[in-house]
Design a protein around this motif. Structure first.
Motif, PDB file in Angstrom:
ATOM      1  N   LEU A   1       0.823  -1.214   0.000  1.00 39.72           N
ATOM      2  CA  LEU A   1       0.000   0.000   0.000  1.00 39.72           C
ATOM      3  C   LEU A   1       0.856   1.262   0.000  1.00 39.72           C
ATOM      4  O   LEU A   1       0.453   2.287  -0.542  1.00 39.72           O
ATOM      5  CB  LEU A   1      -0.953   0.005   1.199  1.00 39.72           C
ATOM      6  N   ASN A   2       2.039   1.192   0.590  1.00 38.77           N
ATOM      7  CA  ASN A   2       2.930   2.352   0.637  1.00 38.77           C
ATOM      8  C   ASN A   2       3.272   2.838  -0.772  1.00 38.77           C
ATOM      9  O   ASN A   2       3.474   4.029  -0.993  1.00 38.77           O
ATOM     10  CB  ASN A   2       4.193   2.023   1.419  1.00 38.77           C
ATOM     11  N   LYS A   3       3.320   1.928  -1.731  1.00 38.05           N
ATOM     12  CA  LYS A   3       3.663   2.282  -3.112  1.00 38.05           C
ATOM     13  C   LYS A   3       2.514   2.991  -3.830  1.00 38.05           C
ATOM     14  O   LYS A   3       2.728   3.654  -4.836  1.00 38.05           O
ATOM     15  CB  LYS A   3       4.041   1.026  -3.898  1.00 38.05           C
ATOM     16  N   HIS A   4       1.275   2.827  -3.344  1.00 39.88           N
ATOM     17  CA  HIS A   4       0.109   3.316  -4.062  1.00 39.88           C
ATOM     18  C   HIS A   4      -0.610   4.478  -3.387  1.00 39.88           C
ATOM     19  O   HIS A   4      -1.393   5.168  -4.037  1.00 39.88           O
ATOM     20  CB  HIS A   4      -0.889   2.177  -4.274  1.00 39.88           C
ATOM     21  N   LEU A   5      -0.395   4.670  -2.106  1.00 41.16           N
ATOM     22  CA  LEU A   5      -1.093   5.734  -1.397  1.00 41.16           C
ATOM     23  C   LEU A   5      -0.255   7.006  -1.359  1.00 41.16           C
ATOM     24  O   LEU A   5       0.970   6.942  -1.239  1.00 41.16           O
ATOM     25  CB  LEU A   5      -1.409   5.303   0.043  1.00 41.16           C
ATOM     26  N   SER A   6      -0.904   8.139  -1.454  1.00 44.31           N
ATOM     27  CA  SER A   6      -0.233   9.426  -1.310  1.00 44.31           C
ATOM     28  C   SER A   6      -1.250  10.436  -0.785  1.00 44.31           C
ATOM     29  O   SER A   6      -2.468  10.200  -0.824  1.00 44.31           O
ATOM     30  CB  SER A   6       0.362   9.883  -2.635  1.00 44.31           C
ATOM     31  N   LYS A   7      -0.743  11.552  -0.315  1.00 44.24           N
ATOM     32  CA  LYS A   7      -1.601  12.606   0.206  1.00 44.24           C
ATOM     33  C   LYS A   7      -2.673  12.946  -0.829  1.00 44.24           C
ATOM     34  O   LYS A   7      -2.385  13.101  -2.011  1.00 44.24           O
ATOM     35  CB  LYS A   7      -0.760  13.846   0.520  1.00 44.24           C
ATOM     36  N   GLY A   8      -3.925  13.020  -0.365  1.00 47.08           N
ATOM     37  CA  GLY A   8      -5.039  13.344  -1.247  1.00 47.08           C
ATOM     38  C   GLY A   8      -5.761  12.145  -1.811  1.00 47.08           C
ATOM     39  O   GLY A   8      -6.867  12.285  -2.322  1.00 47.08           O
TER      40      GLY A   8
END
Length: 155
Positions: free
Chosen positions: A65-72
């Motif tokens: 999930l760290n690779k796909h999630l970002s702010k917003g």
């Protein structure tokens, strides 16, 4: 009987933070803003008021999930509440957070708009059997038409 179940949808308030605990397990932490619609007592107008919720994912899913999630990023989260308490610099601290069982991406790519993900990697893998939490099946078969009488109940 008690039930600890949370379902929220909202936007990430910050980029996720990935770390490892001493046992080697990956831990992903991020915040989600969820709006609460209520009436402003001074103006009488309805407005959205944000609630900021800390969320945590453990295990191999955290790395993916760290690779796909970002702010917003807009997400739907299914999980449970956990209250933690610790002491730091002589002061007792506590927090209530959501331990994520399931996460669904709600952001969509549209022409001209930036992609919600920072890279073009494939979607994160489903939970491995080791990390999986038993959940109800997606399709629940209809209950057979059975008539139950009070005499049939053993208590």
């Amino acid at each position: 009987m008690s039930i600890n179940k949370v379902f929220i949808t909202g936007n990430l308030t910050r980029d996720p933070e990935l770390r490892s605990i001493p046992s080697g397990t990956s831990v992903l932490s991020f915040g989600v803003a969820v709006n609460d619609r209520r009436k402003n007592p001074s103006t009488g107008e309805w407005g959205d008021y944000p609630n900021y919720i800390d969320c945590t994912v453990f295990g191999a899913r955290a790395d993916a999930l760290n690779k796909h999630l970002s702010k917003g990023s807009r997400v739907a989260i299914d999980g449970k509440l956990r209250w933690s308490q610790w002491e730091k610099d002589g002061q007792k601290r506590s927090k209530l957070e959501v331990i994520v069982d399931e996460l669904e991406f709600l952001s969509q790519r549209s022409s001209g708009a930036p992609a919600p993900f920072q890279n073009d990697s494939p979607a994160p893998p489903p939970l491995s059997p080791v990390d999986a939490v038993p959940t109800a099946p997606d399709i629940i078969p209809a209950a057979p038409d059975i008539t139950v009488y009070d005499d049939d109940i053993p208590f």
